[in-house]
Design an enzyme around this catalytic site. Structure first.
Site, PDB file in Angstrom:
ATOM      1  N   THR B  31       0.851  -1.181   0.000  1.00  0.00           N
ATOM      2  CA  THR B  31       0.000   0.000   0.000  1.00  0.00           C
ATOM      3  C   THR B  31       0.894   1.241   0.000  1.00  0.00           C
ATOM      4  O   THR B  31       1.884   1.245   0.734  1.00  0.00           O
ATOM      5  CB  THR B  31      -0.888   0.001   1.258  1.00  0.00           C
ATOM      6  N   GLU B  64       9.815  -7.026  -2.434  1.00  0.00           N
ATOM      7  CA  GLU B  64      10.263  -5.935  -3.288  1.00  0.00           C
ATOM      8  C   GLU B  64      11.742  -6.114  -3.638  1.00  0.00           C
ATOM      9  O   GLU B  64      12.193  -5.722  -4.708  1.00  0.00           O
ATOM     10  CB  GLU B  64      10.056  -4.599  -2.605  1.00  0.00           C
ATOM     11  N   ARG B 114       5.347   6.982   0.510  1.00  0.00           N
ATOM     12  CA  ARG B 114       4.653   6.662   1.767  1.00  0.00           C
ATOM     13  C   ARG B 114       5.647   6.710   2.924  1.00  0.00           C
ATOM     14  O   ARG B 114       6.838   6.460   2.742  1.00  0.00           O
ATOM     15  CB  ARG B 114       4.040   5.261   1.638  1.00  0.00           C
ATOM     16  N   ASN B1014      -4.423  -8.334   3.625  1.00  0.00           N
ATOM     17  CA  ASN B1014      -4.484  -6.936   4.050  1.00  0.00           C
ATOM     18  C   ASN B1014      -4.370  -5.964   2.891  1.00  0.00           C
ATOM     19  O   ASN B1014      -5.004  -4.917   2.881  1.00  0.00           O
ATOM     20  CB  ASN B1014      -3.374  -6.657   5.067  1.00  0.00           C
TER      21      ASN B1014
END
Lengths: 339, 1198
Positions: B31, B64, B114, B1014
């Site tokens: 996210t 990642e 973020r 999630n």
């Protein structure tokens, strides 16, 4: 063997033999449908387009694909919604077209539902997609004590009429045996435009689990003995109506098929036996049928059709209150004996 | 604006260009960047082509770090490759980014910027992630709006090919990545025109190829590394010019002209704000307003942040500038300024040292932090910064947007200040329930208005941190000019306010947002004549004073009547268009109907008809309520927490719960991110329409209801007859049936009515039916409102009854174990969550001595997302101590906890021995040799430690003090490592494997939902074959990884695979065995999830079917058994008794594939059946094998 003429007329269609693959999952796959054709099926009834299943699919799609958001910032959906997603109806129509392309035998589409609410419209789409005929499978079970048998019958007729208005291809009505006067009711269907009746359907039946005290629902495969109900009604109806007669439920071997033909069936639908033994088993039945005709020196299926129907036999009452009659007969003398 | 405008969000804008211009896309969910990967994967699965006419290869990696590695490899082999990420994900890519840049490889990484987790995790936007990567050698290009995201994605791709320097293209997470806006799309022709195929060829020529082999990535020594490192400098020098050249070419193609530094404002500005990201839009909007009154404020937008080009920066600034504020959306603790500030001040100062400096005298440059973790940055704050620049001694450094009463850095601002833009745009705000479709309806409205009119549209959605009963607030703006308001709709701005759930009236002062003369729409089932009196006083006051037009609709009744259940989105959307005049009503209704046609065409005619019917019914059901002249209400919006709550709860927790978190000053927070536990009980959300009611007369007291409750709202307790003497009249209790407790004990099963979510699982699992009325169980659902007050009183009484002694209960028997107090309660997990009962169970059994390492994911969100936490403590103040480190490191994090505890225990034992005589030899010896293998042993050890503490406190010297600091570790501690399958199977598997190998005494609870729950259901290696999931839109083609088998291979790891919905006793036994095992234990727990596409009221059925189909074999592997000559593997489930298909087709994740890829679906079903059969046989064989007792190695020589 080739000299035997197995052809039969059903639903105004000229079939190469009386064996039809009944509505079953086998028509979901082109491969197994081809196997049925290769094994000698004269026609195939597609798996049913269930009204409830479509409704369920629609609700499932809406719930889990269209409205996935739960208001959580990290996830506004959980399942990918592929653009190639097909509505159940579209999928059915595509499968119908695919079967038509893949097979030379007639493909009969099957509609299963009870309501007038839109789904009869689907008949037109099925015709457009190339269906050679429609089989309308209405299983309406009223639990309302106010509703009369007459009202239920009318519901069937109304549905048939609605569908008749939508399509020009032949319509077969697949029925349950639970009517007070099946003969009269089938006559009504005949008058309302049905081209055939299919006798009789099998359904999921409620059962009770004694451990959990829950009511459960299950479908039992048919057995050979199950042909007798259809056999009686085909024999009773043979030659009395314009529509053609097919049977379903219980035909598991050539003997079953022969009995039903002798009783007056124009076509015999096979289901459980093919699911149990595979599509190729149809050829075994067909061979058995041919062999019997040869042995008995009949040249064509048409020669035995209805041979033992109520109309043809000397003791027609045997198809009616037969057990009682048998009992009485036990006391009867031969007609040739003087008092 | 052209009619060709489209309405999309920032993520889609970036993904669109990235997809068109790349061949290999490696992805991993995080996210707020996940949607970019999801879109790329979806388009690839649909065979969408890039500009070279081929479908890019999209591959999901295990992390990642893995994605960056794969990209590096792809680039080295000449492919055009990209990835998308954010936050921690970017940090994991950094090592490869150095390599990719060091090798001068063209590539673009798209980053939804973020916050980096520090004192807490945050999913929201700031630049702390990208700033952490600024030394990698990547160029940095910042987009400030959705339009710029699409434009810069292309500019970046074109520039990197020419410059050979990889580019990190970033935009603000959520504010830009999730903002829906009308933009002019970049056409494929423009993309085609800007991408130079010769440069693509040149990139391919540099690729590794055995046809012309080279070596790249050598190891260099002190003699050459330095020089070789310097060889890239000319490329960096050339980069700004190349980017500008591409920007110029882009302008020629599109008319949108950007510069590497874009100045806005008067040519003779004296004050300038410099920043990058979405905040620049708000600054531009505000300065236009301020300059109308004669101020000379300027704005410099930094587009190309790296390579930093001071010349271009200075050239862009007016020479008249006297003071500059540089705003950074990041914090570098301990630095003497944030990164952009330091770059700017260096540039300005260095220029001043030149012969012909840009400025006649050195401007004052101050640096400030703003907007961390998407903190609001409003025109009022911008004005405060400009005002600060006017002062002779402005604050340096400063913060804006918070109240810093500790370091006194914050500037104050006027919250009532508004720019002109607020008058020129039409603002609307909607309060919806997360699952009622409000957000999607609003996105749809934006699209309608964006497409139908010349208006610009903007939508931004504020989500709850809760998963069950979440609230969404939609902020919509429409205007004839470009909307630059990158902040939420402020008080008195909204011309339309909608409340889609009447229960929100009790919670949010939503009319504070309403502008004078605005429209307020309320969905309520109340008759019109009762509506007015149902409103709190403050709302009545606002309606009267602001002359608000008040409308009501009973949307639920309409939705129900139209066959749409509780889905009110279409109804409320129709009302919106009927009440506002952005588009003529009939035109708007037609547009909604068209949109509905498009959305529901695939769902089916009936659903479509229901929606169309609802639109017409909505218009007929909309009624205006006459607003009386006088306030008459006697109630007010209640306080979130009681006035006698502890100060932290009142001043922090309560304020956050009330939506006033923004106003909490710095001093109220613990500086290290510590929060109290036991706070979820404060948040009474009253989500359930129905709650369970206990029927004591037929209840057999089996405890299953307590076991399955996902929110720990149904409890059982044993207590003495006399303790209920003053019980409330309706409090139910009966004598306990079990003979084990003797006479005189009562039992009660009590529900917390305001915490129940109404999931029905307790009723579902209840095995008892009334013999005379089988429809009646020992638990039955009944409407909540009539029971709320009475049962709240009963709950309160129940809670205050003392807990039955833990030592008096058999923990291995469910009815008794369920009397143990849960220390995990009322979480914000989804209704019917499959994970939480496992966590609750662990806390019942071990909670008072439990330390938890929790991987990032669902469990860390419902476990640790503010304002409240479900982790709680008992009456003695003991309970689980919980921490979340990261996603990827959780196994190691937990192992570290164990090592620390063991070390401290060892140290404590050493100290204790040294004090043996002073502290009392007998006590010391008993403590050191205490058997703590059961509850009684632990209880006694606690007593002894208390006694020891008492003795130590009187002893002189340092040793007793040292001992006191570690003494509690002498009480047995239970370390739990909790996480999901994304962690355990994928990103954290390396660490997990190492923890298996280490063999230390930790308990690993893997909550297996078979998907990244999630972040929205992305494929993990746990996802079963044939299931669709994000990144596996065509169905996962490989089987689920068998983690149990891998762990068992170590032979010293206790392994259990459990599913409480299938066999609760096996689950309980596994937890007890795992915890008692003195080495590493792994419990893999089947956890049905909403991502499976099945209503979780069927949670238990799904678990049962998963087991019966063989998809989820139940097993326990206890290495201790081998010591006694038994087979360590115990298969606890029977041979598969139902076809895999029968289980699979009850879940949309499997069944939907048959609608999109019927042939593949069929194939997967067949293969899955084989998988199931094979796995069962494998385990059966293994479990049936005669096991030879391990050879005694004690006597063997080394």
């Amino acid at each position: 063997m080739n000299s035997i003429d197995l052809t039969t007329d059903y639903l105004g269609l000229k079939l190469t033999n009386p064996l039809i693959a009944s509505a079953s999952p086998l028509s979901r796959s082109i491969d197994s449908a081809r196997q049925l054709e290769d094994a000698g099926a004269a026609a195939i009834v597609m798996y049913s387009l269930f009204e409830e299943e479509l409704r369920h699919q629609e609700e499932e799609t809406a719930r889990f694909m269209i409205h996935q958001e739960i208001g959580f910032g990290e996830a506004d959906s959980f399942l990918p919604f592929d653009d190639r997603f097909e509505h159940g109806l579209d999928q059915y129509l595509n499968q119908l077209s695919a079967l038509k392309n893949a097979l030379d035998i007639p493909v009969i589409a099957s509609l299963n539902g009870v309501s007038l609410d839109g789904w009869v419209d689907h008949g037109k789409l099925l015709q457009e997609a190339g269906a050679d005929a429609l089989e309308l499978n209405v299983y309406y079970l009223s639990s309302r004590i106010e509703e009369s048998g007459e009202a239920i019958e009318s519901r069937y007729v109304t549905l048939l009429e609605a569908l008749r208005r939508q399509v020009s291809i032949p319509i077969a009505m697949k029925l349950s045996p639970y009517f007070s006067s099946p003969a009269h009711f089938i006559k009504r269907l005949d008058q309302a435009g049905a081209d055939a009746v299919v006798l009789f359907n099998r359904f999921y039946q409620p059962d009770i689990d004694l451990d959990t005290l829950q009511v459960i629902s299950q479908l039992q495969w048919s057995r050979s003995a199950d042909i007798q109900l259809s056999l009686r009604w085909v024999a009773l109806l043979y030659g009395k109506l314009n529509l053609s007669l097919a049977t379903t439920s219980g035909a598991h071997n050539a003997n079953d098929v022969l009995k039903l033909l002798l009783a007056g069936a124009d076509a015999i639908q096979l289901c459980s036996v093919l699911l149990e033994h595979g599509p190729a088993f149809l050829s075994t039945i067909k061979e058995g049928l041919t062999r019997w005709l040869e042995t008995k020196e009949y040249a064509a299926v048409s020669e035995i059709k209805g041979l033992l129907s109520q109309k043809q036999i000397s003791n027609p009452q045997v198809f009616e209150r037969s057990n009682y009659i048998n009992l009485l007969d036990g006391y009867s003398r031969s007609e040739g004996v003087r008092s | 604006m052209h009619n060709s405008k489209i309405t999309i969000d920032g993520n889609e804008a970036a993904a669109h260009v990235a997809y068109l211009t790349n061949e290999v896309i490696a992805i991993y969910p995080i996210t707020p960047a996940s949607p970019m990967g999801e879109l790329a994967d979806k388009w690839a699965s649909e065979n969408r082509k890039n500009i070279w006419g081929t479908t890019p290869s999209v591959i999901e990696m295990q992390s990642e770090g893995g994605a960056a590695g794969a990209i590096h490899g792809a680039l080295q082999n000449g492919a055009l490759a990209t990835t998308f990420t954010a936050s921690q994900g970017l940090l994991l890519m950094i090592p490869n980014m150095y390599k990719i840049a060091g090798e001068l490889t063209p590539a673009v990484f798209h980053i939804a910027a973020r916050s980096i987790a520090s004192q807490a995790l945050s999913i929201f936007g700031d630049h702390s992630d990208v700033m952490s990567a600024r030394a990698t050698g990547f160029a940095f290009l910042a987009s400030n709006s959705v339009q710029e995201v699409m434009d810069f994605a292309l500019i970046a791709q074109a520039a990197t090919l020419k410059a050979r320097i990889p580019i990190l293209h970033f935009f603000d997470g959520f504010r830009t990545s999730h903002e829906v806006a009308s933009i002019e799309p970049v056409s494929t022709e423009t993309v085609r025109a800007l991408i130079d195929d010769d440069l693509v060829q040149a990139h391919r020529q540099r690729a590794l190829s055995p046809e012309h082999p080279v070596l790249r990535g050598s190891t260099q020594n002190p003699d050459v590394f330095f020089q070789a490192r310097e060889s890239v400098t000319p490329f960096y020098q050339a980069m700004p010019g190349i980017v500008q050249e591409i920007m110029d070419r882009f302008a020629a193609l599109t008319g949108r002209h950007y510069h590497i530094f874009d100045y806005t404002g008067p040519a003779d500005a004296d004050k300038v704000i410099i920043l990058m990201g979405s905040g620049a839009e708000t600054v531009e909007e505000t300065l236009c307003h301020l300059n109308e009154s004669g101020e000379k404020n300027g704005l410099l937008k930094v587009r190309l942040y790296r390579p930093f080009c001071p010349e271009a920066l200075l050239a862009a600034l007016p020479s008249t500038v006297r003071s500059i504020a540089v705003l950074d959306r990041t914090k570098e603790p301990g630095a003497d300024g944030e990164p952009l500030y330091k770059d700017v001040i260096t540039a300005v100062a260095q220029d001043q040292m030149n012969d012909n400096p840009r400025f006649s005298r050195l401007p004052r440059v101050i640096g400030g932090r703003y907007g961390l973790s998407s903190k609001e940055f409003t025109p009022g704050m911008v004005k405060a910064v400009y005002d600060e620049l006017s002062l002779t001694q402005p604050k340096q450094p400063f913060t804006i947007g918070i109240i810093d009463d500790v370091s006194l850095t914050s500037l104050s601002w006027d919250p009532s200040f508004r720019s002109d833009a607020s008058k020129q745009t039409f603002s609307a705000i909607f309060y919806g329930l997360g699952s009622d479709g409000t957000v999607s309806a609003n996105k749809n409205s934006i699209k309608i208005i964006g497409d139908k009119t010349q208006s610009y549209a903007q939508g931004y959605f504020v989500y709850d941190s809760k998963k069950a009963g979440a609230v969404t607030v939609s902020h919509l703006r429409f205007g004839s000019d470009k909307i630059r308001s990158s902040y939420l709709i402020e008080d008195h701005e909204a011309r339309f306010v909608a409340c889609h759930q009447p229960v929100f009236l009790e919670r949010y002062p939503m009319l504070d947002k309403a502008a004078p003369g605005s429209v307020f729409l309320l969905n309520t089932a109340l008759p019109i004549e009762e509506v007015w009196s149902s409103l709190p006083r403050s709302m009545q006051t606002a309606l009267i004073e602001k002359h608000i037009e008040f409308y009501v609709i009973d949307a639920y009744a309409i939705a129900q009547a139209c066959g749409m259940g509780r889905l009110i989105n279409t109804v409320m959307q129709s009302c919106f268009f009927a009440l506002v005049s952005i588009i003529p009503k009939t035109e708007a209704i037609d547009a909604i109907k068209n949109a509905v046609q498009k959305t529901y065409a695939k769902a089916g005619k009936r659903i479509l008809d229901a929606n169309l019917k609802a639109i017409d019914a909505a218009l007929a059901g909309l009624h205006q309520v006459a607003v009386p002249a006088q306030v008459s209400s006697t109630h007010e919006i209640p306080h979130s927490v009681s006035d006698d709550a502890p100060s932290f709860i009142r001043e922090v927790t309560g304020e956050i719960m009330s939506g006033r978190g923004d106003a909490i000053p710095v001093s109220r927070f613990s500086a290290d991110g510590t929060f109290p536990t036991g706070t979820s009980r404060l948040d009474k959300r009253n989500l359930a329409l129905q709650i369970p009611v206990w029927e004591p007369d037929i209840c057999t007291q089996c405890g299953k209801c307590v076991f399955v409750c996902p929110h720990s709202v149904i409890r059982s307790k044993l207590f003495t007859d006399d303790s209920v003497a003053d019980a409330p009249e309706t409090f139910k209790h009966v004598p306990v049936l079990s003979k084990a407790f003797g006479n005189g004990l009562q039992i009660s099963y009590q529900v917390s009515p305001e915490d129940c979510t109404g999931c029905n699982l307790c009723v579902e699992v209840c095995p008892i039916r009334d013999r005379e009325n089988p429809a009646r169980k020992a638990l039955n659902m009944a409407p909540q409102p009539p029971l709320r007050e009475q049962e709240s009183i009963n709950w309160d009484f129940f809670e205050h009854l003392p807990e039955y002694a833990r030592t008096g209960l058999h923990h291995n028997k469910i009815p008794e174990a369920m009397h143990l107090q849960p220390l995990f309660e009322f979480s914000s997990a989804c209704v019917g969550c499959g994970e939480t009962p496992y966590i609750r169970l662990a806390t019942q059994l071990f909670g008072d001595r439990m330390v938890v390492a929790n991987a990032t994911g669902c469990s860390s969100i419902y476990g640790g997302n503010l304002p409240t936490t479900p982790w709680t403590k008992n009456a003695q103040g003991r309970g689980p101590a919980w921490a979340n480190s990261l996603f990827e490191d959780n196994a190691e994090f937990g192992l570290g906890m164990r090592i620390a505890i063991d070390k401290q225990r060892e140290y404590a034992a050493e100290l204790l021995l040294s004090l043996r005589e002073m502290a009392g030899a007998e006590l010391v010896d008993t403590i050191l040799h205490a058997d703590q293998n059961d509850e009684a042993g632990i209880y006694e050890q606690r007593e002894r430690i208390e006694q020891l503490k008492h003795r130590l406190s009187g002893l002189p010297g340092a040793t007793p003090k040292y001992l006191l600091s570690v003494i509690d570790t002498l009480i047995k501690r239970s370390v739990w490592i909790i996480g999901g399958d994304g962690w355990g199977y994928d990103i954290g598997f390396g660490g997990l494997d190492h923890v298996f190998a280490a063999g230390r005494n930790v308990n690993i609870l893997l909550l297996d939902t078979e998907v990244y729950s999630n972040t929205g259901g992305q494929t993990s290696k746990s996802t079963p074959r044939g299931a669709i999931a994000k990144f596996s839109a065509g169905g996962k083609s490989t089987p689920k990884k068998d983690l149990a088998r891998l762990a068992m291979d170590y032979e010293h790891v206790y392994v259990a695979q459990v599913a409480y919905g299938a066999k609760d006793t096996q689950t309980l036994r596994a937890f007890l065995e795992a915890e008692s095992y003195p080495g590493t234990s792994l419990i893999i727990a089947y956890s049905p999830c909403i991502a499976h596409g099945v209503d979780l009221s069927n949670n238990l059925r799904q678990q049962d079917m998963a087991v019966r189909s063989g998809h989820w074999p139940l097993l326990r592997y206890d290495p201790r058994a081998a010591d006694s000559g038994h087979n360590p593997l115990q298969l606890d489930s029977q041979k598969p008794s139902i076809p895999f298909r029968d289980y699979a087709m009850t879940e949309a994740r499997f069944s939907m594939l048959s609608r999109t890829h019927p042939d593949e679906s069929e194939k997967f079903m067949r293969q899955s059946q084989q998988d199931v059969n094979k796995r069962y046989q494998y385990y059966r064989d293994l479990a049936d094998k005669l096991f030879e007792k391990k050879a005694d190695t004690k006597g063997e020589k080394a």
